[in-house]
Design an enzyme around this catalytic site. Structure first.
Site: not given
Ligand SMILES: Cc1ncc(C[n+]2csc(CCOP(=O)(O)OP(=O)(O)O)c2C)c(N)n1
Ligand SMILES: [Mg+2]
Lengths: 182, 577
Positions: B67, B129-130, B179, B492
């Site tokens: 979803e 349920f749900q 529903k 990042m």
């Molecule tokens: C759902 C979610 N969980 C955690 C984060 C924290 N976060 C921001 S950037 C990042 C790393 C992303 O890694 P990748 O997808 O490999 O991209 P890269 O930075 O290596 O290009 C994380 C964990 C986020 N933005 N979104």
């Protein structure tokens, strides 16, 4: 670094007045705006307003003016909110109400109780064999004083309402509604 | 078929007809001009799915694999079309799985209507349920939400939902339909919503404020425009361009404003914010008038507010009164739809050039080019960089592709270096920073713009958050181009660990699967490259493909994105290394 939320010195009491449609879930939506900002609601009252089918929330917070402006902006943005205002204590006429349930024996045995009732300008709402109920309307500190005075004698139950307030200045809701309707 | 057609005309003619609530939902969607929705079925929404089956020639339902994917696809669709995206889910877990996408749409002002099934009215509050309180859960992340417990309420509530989602500052709306309300029959008729009395989506422009703004702009020696998504949502791209050209004002964008103005326009000076360009960030603190148009002074844009543009007069154009003075105090606030207010402003603006001021930006660009851009885009080291991949896509697509980026280093690189000629072409999760956004959003973007190339730029981390949507791409033969920039890290976060946590790489090293094999498992043409010599031809091959294409590019593992304004620092303290 001093952040806005930490400016203890600039905190004040504010009364927020919200005119809204009377709809399920709006209270949740409004209280969520405070929750998101980690700001406590000190008192809350919901009632009808001077306009038919329009509800009025009266919310009291202790915070900075920057925050209260931010909150009022977000509250007003909610679809079912017609208009929201904030005011300082000096700009409003405000009251709270309280009920005290006290043992009936006190009314007859303790002379001082009669004085407290008279001095506090409270009313006896009901008297039964076991208990009587005092109602007091006023500023919060007046109610607090009365509470302190009655406490040594034993208070069986106590409740205080949220603040209700009207503002000294006008809140133009009817004309706003007319404008929306055009 | 014949009867179906009759029913369609019946609904648009607003005649009354006795139908089930579920069928009514279909007629409401059709009346709102919806022909494509995303979703996932389940018990509490089955009556609606039964009607979707019957109406499949009028209303296409795309089955996503989760979803969350449905919401992001609806967002991608909305972002490139400007129309309302629609996502459907069942009650309970189906509904809660929508929340991330709804929160993303809320913070990025994306028009979306979500419809969830709910247990029958008589079961509400019984922990059936749900059953889940999706109204309670979604309240803080929706522009509006509403539970429908009677079939007869459906038309009015859905009409209102579409109106609210799209009007003013757009946002997500959730309608939860029990529903029994889907099953019960009632006399259907439909009327579009034309207004809600307590809701004023288009504040009346204040001519006085616009005059004040014009005076400030005309008198300015160093005016600077920062534009955001408000320009795109208000479809004021032409007005922005005219203002920039007429008054000769350098203009920079927030990542959601990207593509509202040709990236190659001589007065387009780049991106503001944490990983934005050097000039626009530094010169924010040197301009004398800062003209913010349809942007909200997000902390990723401003850095520390105490040192943000203190020397400048601030003019803030926005449609949302709650944004005025929220983060940055405006000297002049112009409320209203950006197109309307800019149209009123333009005749008051005097022609100007501000050449020496513009040269300041060019000088700063030169510094940034020499120290960063050159090495990013034209590297001399062995391993590939993310930026050179983006640059090849720019070249091969002629700046015409829609770029959908996920979240992380690759997103910042994509937004820094992607080139755009056309508006509504940059789709990214800005405010929420939702990893997993790009793959499903690219599906929606492609379906919303079938005539355009859609390239998703995704990190190895975020890709695996919604990788199952490859199934949606395969099943629907959606010709999206998927580029995973694989640095084998949550890059990042790793960068922050390197810079601010003494290189303690806590849980940011990724041991990745064979992405090419996974794509092959979904019968998607796929390739992996790791050498520069293969880059150009592979990108060409990918863009030439008529079908979906998956490309994994192995890039340098420990590259950092610069410039950077460290969290909480001033825009003046932007770091080049
Ligand atoms: C759902 C979610 N969980 C955690 C984060 C924290 N976060 C921001 S950037 C990042 C790393 C992303 O890694 P990748 O997808 O490999 O991209 P890269 O930075 O290596 O290009 C994380 C964990 C986020 N933005 N979104
Ligand atoms: Mg990575």
């Amino acid at each position: 670094m001093i952040e806005d939320w930490d400016k203890e010195m600039e905190k004040k009491w504010f009364t927020i007045s919200v005119y809204s449609e009377n709809s399920v879930g709006l209270l949740n939506r409004i209280s969520g705006i405070f929750l998101k900002r980690h700001i406590n609601i000190e008192s809350l009252n919901v009632s009808k307003s001077e306009i038919d089918h329009v509800s009025k929330f009266t919310i009291v917070v202790y915070t900075t003016e920057d925050w209260v402006r931010n909150i009022v902006g977000q509250v007003e943005k909610q679809i079912e909110v017609i208009k929201a205002f904030y005011h300082t204590d000096e700009e409003t006429i405000y009251q709270e109400s309280a009920l005290f349930k006290v043992a009936s024996t006190l009314l007859f045995d303790e002379r001082n109780i009669q004085n407290i009732i008279k001095d506090s300008n409270s009313q006896i709402v009901t008297v039964s064999r076991d208990f009587f109920v005092l109602a007091k309307t006023g500023r919060r500190n007046e109610i607090d004083d009365m509470y302190q005075q009655l406490k040594p004698y034993g208070i069986m139950q106590f409740v205080r309402s949220g603040r209700i307030a009207v503002t000294k200045s006008e809140m133009k809701i009817s004309s706003l509604l007319k404008e929306f309707n055009q | 078929m014949e009867t179906l057609k009759k029913e369609k005309t019946a609904s648009t003619k607003q005649s009354t007809k006795r139908i089930s609530g579920a069928e009514a939902i279909i007629h409401c969607l059709l009346a709102e001009g919806v022909d494509l929705i995303y979703g996932y079925p389940g018990g509490a929404i089955m009556p609606l799915y039964d009607e979707l089956y019957k109406f499949q020639d009028k209303l296409t339902h795309i089955l996503t694999r989760h979803e969350q994917g449905a919401t992001h696809a609806a967002q991608g669709y909305a972002r490139v079309t400007g129309k309302v995206g629609v996502a459907v889910a069942t009650s309970g877990p189906g509904a809660t799985n929508l929340i991330t996408g709804i929160a993303d749409a809320q913070i990025d002002s994306t028009p979306m209507v979500c419809i969830t099934g709910q247990v029958a009215r008589h079961l509400l509050g019984s922990d059936a349920f749900q059953e889940t309180d999706i109204i309670g859960i979604s309240t803080p992340v929706t522009k509006w939400n509403c539970q429908v417990t009677k079939a007869s309420e459906i038309p009015e509530v859905l009409a209102k939902a579409f109106y609210i989602a799209k009007s003013g500052r757009p946002g997500p709306v959730l309608v939860d339909i029990t529903k029994n309300a889907q099953i019960d029959e009632f006399d259907f008729s439909y009327e579009h919503c034309k207004g809600v009395r307590s809701y004023n989506p288009y504040p009346k422009p204040d001519i006085k404020a616009i005059e004040e703004a014009a005076n400030l702009i005309n008198a300015a020696k160093k005016p600077f425009i920062v534009f955001g998504q408000g320009v795109i949502l208000g479809e004021a791209e032409e007005q922005l361009k005219t203002l920039v050209e007429k008054a000769g004002i350098p203009a920079a964008w927030t990542i959601l404003g990207l593509s509202a103005m040709d990236t190659d326009h001589p007065l387009n000076v780049g991106m503001v914010g944490m990983h934005g360009n050097y000039g626009p960030n530094l010169l924010t603190n040197e301009c004398d008038v800062l003209i913010a148009i349809g942007m909200r002074f997000d902390d990723r844009v401003t850095g520390s507010l105490d040192t943000y543009a203190k020397q400048a007069k601030i003019i803030h154009f926005d449609i949302d009164p709650a944004e005025i003075n929220k983060n940055v105090k405006a000297d002049v606030a112009v409320l209203g739809d950006s197109k309307v207010t800019l149209d009123l402003l333009l005749p008051m603006i005097k022609t100007n050039t501000h050449e020496s001021w513009h040269n300041e930006f060019k000088k700063k660009y030169k510094i940034e080019f020499d120290q960063i851009i050159k090495n990013d885009v034209y590297p001399t080291k062995d391993r590939l960089t993310m930026a050179e991949v983006i640059e090849e896509i720019n070249i091969a697509s002629g700046h015409k592709a829609i770029i959908v980026s996920d979240v992380g280093q690759h997103q910042m690189i994509a937004c820094r270096y992607a080139k755009f000629k056309q508006t509504k072409s940059n789709v990214t999760s800005g405010g929420l920073g939702t990893m997993g956004f790009a793959l499903p959003a690219a599906i929606g973007a492609k379906m919303g713009a079938m005539d355009r190339e859609v390239v998703a730029i995704i990190g190895d981390g975020g890709y695996q958050m919604t990788i199952q949507e490859l199934g949606t791409i395969f099943q629907n033969k959606t010709p999206v181009k998927i580029v995973v920039l694989n640095n084998d890290h949550l890059g990042m976060v790793r960068q922050w660990q390197e810079l601010f946590f003494e290189s303690r790489y806590a849980s940011t090293v990724m041991v990745n699967p064979d992405f090419v094999k996974i794509a092959e498992g979904y019968h998607i043409e796929s390739k992996r490259i790791s050498e520069r010599k293969d880059l150009k031809d592979t990108i060409k091959e990918m863009l030439a493909s008529k079908d979906a294409y998956f490309l994994e590019v192995k890039v340098e593992k420990e590259d950092n994105v610069f410039p950077m304004i460290p969290s909480g620092a001033s825009v003046s303290d932007i770091r080049l290394k």
